[in-house]
Enzyme design. Structure first.
Site, PDB file in Angstrom:
ATOM      1  N   GLU A 137      14.462  12.882 -34.083  1.00 43.70           N
ATOM      2  CA  GLU A 137      15.283  12.414 -35.215  1.00 43.70           C
ATOM      3  C   GLU A 137      16.781  12.662 -35.048  1.00 43.70           C
ATOM      4  O   GLU A 137      17.497  12.755 -36.038  1.00 43.70           O
ATOM      5  CB  GLU A 137      14.790  13.084 -36.515  1.00 43.70           C
ATOM      6  CG  GLU A 137      13.347  12.753 -36.823  1.00 43.70           C
ATOM      7  CD  GLU A 137      12.830  13.365 -38.105  1.00 43.70           C
ATOM      8  OE1 GLU A 137      12.173  12.647 -38.858  1.00 43.70           O
ATOM      9  OE2 GLU A 137      13.079  14.565 -38.339  1.00 43.70           O
ATOM     10  N   ASP A 148      14.533  25.369 -37.337  1.00 45.68           N
ATOM     11  CA  ASP A 148      14.800  24.061 -37.930  1.00 45.68           C
ATOM     12  C   ASP A 148      15.957  24.263 -38.893  1.00 45.68           C
ATOM     13  O   ASP A 148      16.503  25.382 -39.004  1.00 45.68           O
ATOM     14  CB  ASP A 148      13.548  23.513 -38.648  1.00 45.68           C
ATOM     15  CG  ASP A 148      13.505  21.986 -38.639  1.00 45.68           C
ATOM     16  OD1 ASP A 148      14.505  21.380 -39.075  1.00 45.68           O
ATOM     17  OD2 ASP A 148      12.503  21.402 -38.193  1.00 45.68           O
ATOM     18  N   HIS A 163      18.109  19.149 -36.116  1.00 47.23           N
ATOM     19  CA  HIS A 163      17.400  20.164 -36.909  1.00 47.23           C
ATOM     20  C   HIS A 163      18.015  21.551 -36.693  1.00 47.23           C
ATOM     21  O   HIS A 163      17.287  22.545 -36.583  1.00 47.23           O
ATOM     22  CB  HIS A 163      15.906  20.164 -36.564  1.00 47.23           C
ATOM     23  CG  HIS A 163      15.218  18.897 -36.965  1.00 47.23           C
ATOM     24  ND1 HIS A 163      14.638  18.707 -38.199  1.00 47.23           N
ATOM     25  CD2 HIS A 163      15.040  17.723 -36.301  1.00 47.23           C
ATOM     26  CE1 HIS A 163      14.125  17.481 -38.269  1.00 47.23           C
ATOM     27  NE2 HIS A 163      14.368  16.865 -37.131  1.00 47.23           N
TER      28      HIS A 163
HETATM   29  C1  ACM Z   1       8.774  15.225 -36.801  1.00 43.90           C
HETATM   30  O1  ACM Z   1       7.918  15.091 -37.669  1.00 43.90           O
HETATM   31  N1  ACM Z   1      10.057  15.063 -37.081  1.00 43.90           N
HETATM   32  C2  ACM Z   1       8.409  15.582 -35.427  1.00 43.90           C
END
Ligand code: ACM
Length: 538
Positions: free
Chosen positions: A311, A186, A249
């Site tokens: 996201e 991430d 991420h």
């Molecule tokens: C997430 O909580 N962005 C999967």
């Protein structure tokens, strides 16, 4: 009669009714019968022809807090019988019979393991006299509600490390949980060694969500450690699903190899300025392909790679000005960034599938036209139940992990100060009662793989705090995943939970949250607010 009264007295003393066994998760069916069996310490266990016999024996001894020995040929007080699961039955099902002539556990390999766990818990909770446990005669037929009972650990925000992971796997297995979703990459840190790209860990592994100092140590798992943990999990019937998050991420990877940077958040004060991979650059795609090849070799059992997909739109602004993206849009006739993201998803899923793996991803991937039989959708956006319902209707297997109530970074008691609150929080009863409130139809249930709790670690620097946020809510998750809906009962769960808290403490989870005592909130020793900017540690 005396024995029955004695047993009743003991169970009442532990706060359990006579028909309630000290078993979490609660089994599908229990039939208590007349009579009892006296199980002596040092008893022999017949394990002829049983795979992993030594491990099963030590599992049973440890759970029972007694020492058992392997029998030679012939009868023994405890007998394990391997019965391969037939088509349509769960390999995790088992039956456990205690009669006046002895104890018999029957099941497939995973079933025998869970049967050993259950017998161990019954023995450990039973009354003892002269080193022998008095056990009521009974028949248990047990089988899980869902084949997926998972937990996700975020190691990027703050690193847990090998010892904590093994301890966690042991506890998960104890509660019959069987999927460990390992969030290894991430923005704050890349935690998995990739031999072809050593800077991913030597540079991308430095620091954490709350420590971006240039001399922060690199924290990550070597490939050898990963193999060891995967084998450790497998022995306990837990499959490990690695997550390599893309195309968002990705700051840590992009700091290590800036040539793959597709840009990120650009509002003032934002820290994730390298949030995405360039989704269209040939060299970046090859870089990701090479990473996935190494990952596939490390996780041969679950045959699932989770590739994130969440996201992305938060950080894709700069895709508008990337020449490779413009070229791709023309070539593939893609009308906007959303279409580019879809193209990227399909391309990477194809690579993962071609390695012989299914792809899993957060629910954003559910509308990308990925193969239904090779894709698993994780429904996480609790405020978008329509996404989950559409994915199920479209025939995708779905893992249920909505933020409410399955994210364990939400607080669990209203007085607690640190952690998420989002139109409410995630107290123990909400976790336990999940997923009843979704009112899934039978047809929908057929495509539900199961439940998965997620421990996001932004505000959890210390292991003590991670334990506090995880336990005992994970015991409730385990029962949500295992116990049939008509056998769930919160009062029963609470009564069985009391001794479980002691058992968890004995496993080292001493800072767990005690809902009976309303124990004080465990906070990080050094609390650090979210950082403003991500410094480049090189
Ligand atoms: C997430 O909580 N962005 C999967």
């Amino acid at each position: 009669m005396f024995r029955f009264v004695f047993a009743c007295f003991f169970l009442f003393a532990a706060g359990l009714s006579a028909a309630e066994l000290p078993l979490s998760p609660r089994p599908a069916s229990v039939e208590v019968q007349a009579g009892s069996y006296l199980l002596k310490d040092g008893s022999a266990v017949a394990l002829q022809g049983i795979p992993q016999a030594d491990f099963l024996l030590s599992t049973l001894s440890e759970a029972a807090k007694m020492k058992f020995v392997q029998a030679g040929n012939g009868t023994a007080p405890i007998t394990f019988v391997l019965k391969k699961a037939s088509q349509g039955t769960s390999p995790e099902a088992y039956s456990l019979e205690i009669s006046s002539s002895g104890i018999r556990i029957t099941g497939d390999e995973a079933g025998l393991f869970y049967g050993a766990k259950s017998l161990g818990q019954i023995v450990s909770g039973a009354s003892k006299a002269d080193g022998a446990a008095k056990l009521d005669n009974l028949k248990i037929h047990d089988s899980p509600r869902y084949g997926w009972r998972g937990f996700m650990l975020d190691e990027s925000r703050h690193f847990s490390g090998e010892a904590a992971v093994k301890r966690l796997l042991d506890a998960m297995a104890h509660y019959k949980m069987n999927r460990f979703h390992w969030h290894l990459t991430d923005s704050p840190g890349w935690r998995i060694e990739i031999k072809k790209y050593p800077r991913l860990t030597s540079v991308g592994g430095r620091g954490s969500e709350t420590d971006r100092s240039p001399n922060a140590p690199a924290e990550f798992y070597t490939q050898e450690q990963i193999r060891d943990i995967v084998a450790y999990a497998k022995q306990r019937h837990i499959l490990v699903i690695p997550e390599i998050d893309m195309p968002g991420h990705a700051d840590a990877a992009n700091i290590a190899y800036p040539e793959n940077d597709g840009g990120g958040f650009r509002r003032s004060g934002d820290k994730w300025i390298r949030f995405t991979f360039n989704p269209a650059k040939a060299e970046t795609l090859e870089f990701l392909d090479n990473i996935l090849k190494e990952v596939a070799e490390l996780f041969p059992d679950a045959k699932i790679i989770h590739f994130g997909g969440d996201e992305v739109n938060f950080g894709w602004k700069q895709w508008d000005s990337l020449p490779e993206v413009q070229e791709l849009m023309k070539k593939e006739n893609l009308k906007d960034k959303d279409a580019v993201e879809g193209w990227f998803n399909r391309r990477m899923a194809g690579v993962i599938n071609s390695l012989g793996f299914k792809v899993a991803g957060w629910d954003e991937i559910a509308t990308r036209g990925l193969a239904k039989d090779k894709t698993i959708v994780y429904w996480w956006r609790h405020d978008k139940p329509q996404v989950m319902r559409k994915a199920l209707a479209d025939g995708y297997p779905v893992v249920l992990c909505p933020r409410r109530p399955m994210y364990l970074d939400f607080i669990q008691q209203k007085e607690h100060k640190v952690g998420r609150v989002w139109g409410g929080f995630n107290p123990l009863p909400d976790v336990y009662n999940f997923p009843a409130a979704l009112k899934l139809t039978e047809a929908q249930e057929r495509n539900v793989l199961g439940v998965n709790a997620c421990l996001w670690a932004e505000v959890m620097r210390d292991q003590e705090r991670r334990d506090f946020m995880t336990w005992p809510r994970l015991v409730a998750v385990a029962e949500s995943g295992w116990t049939p809906a008509d056998r769930k009962d919160y009062a029963s769960f609470e009564a069985r939970l009391k001794p479980e808290l002691d058992s968890l403490k004995a496993r080292g989870f001493v800072t767990l949250y005690d809902p009976f005592e309303k124990s004080p909130e465990v906070r990080d020793k050094k609390e650090v607010k979210a950082l403003k900017a991500l410094d480049q540690p090189d």
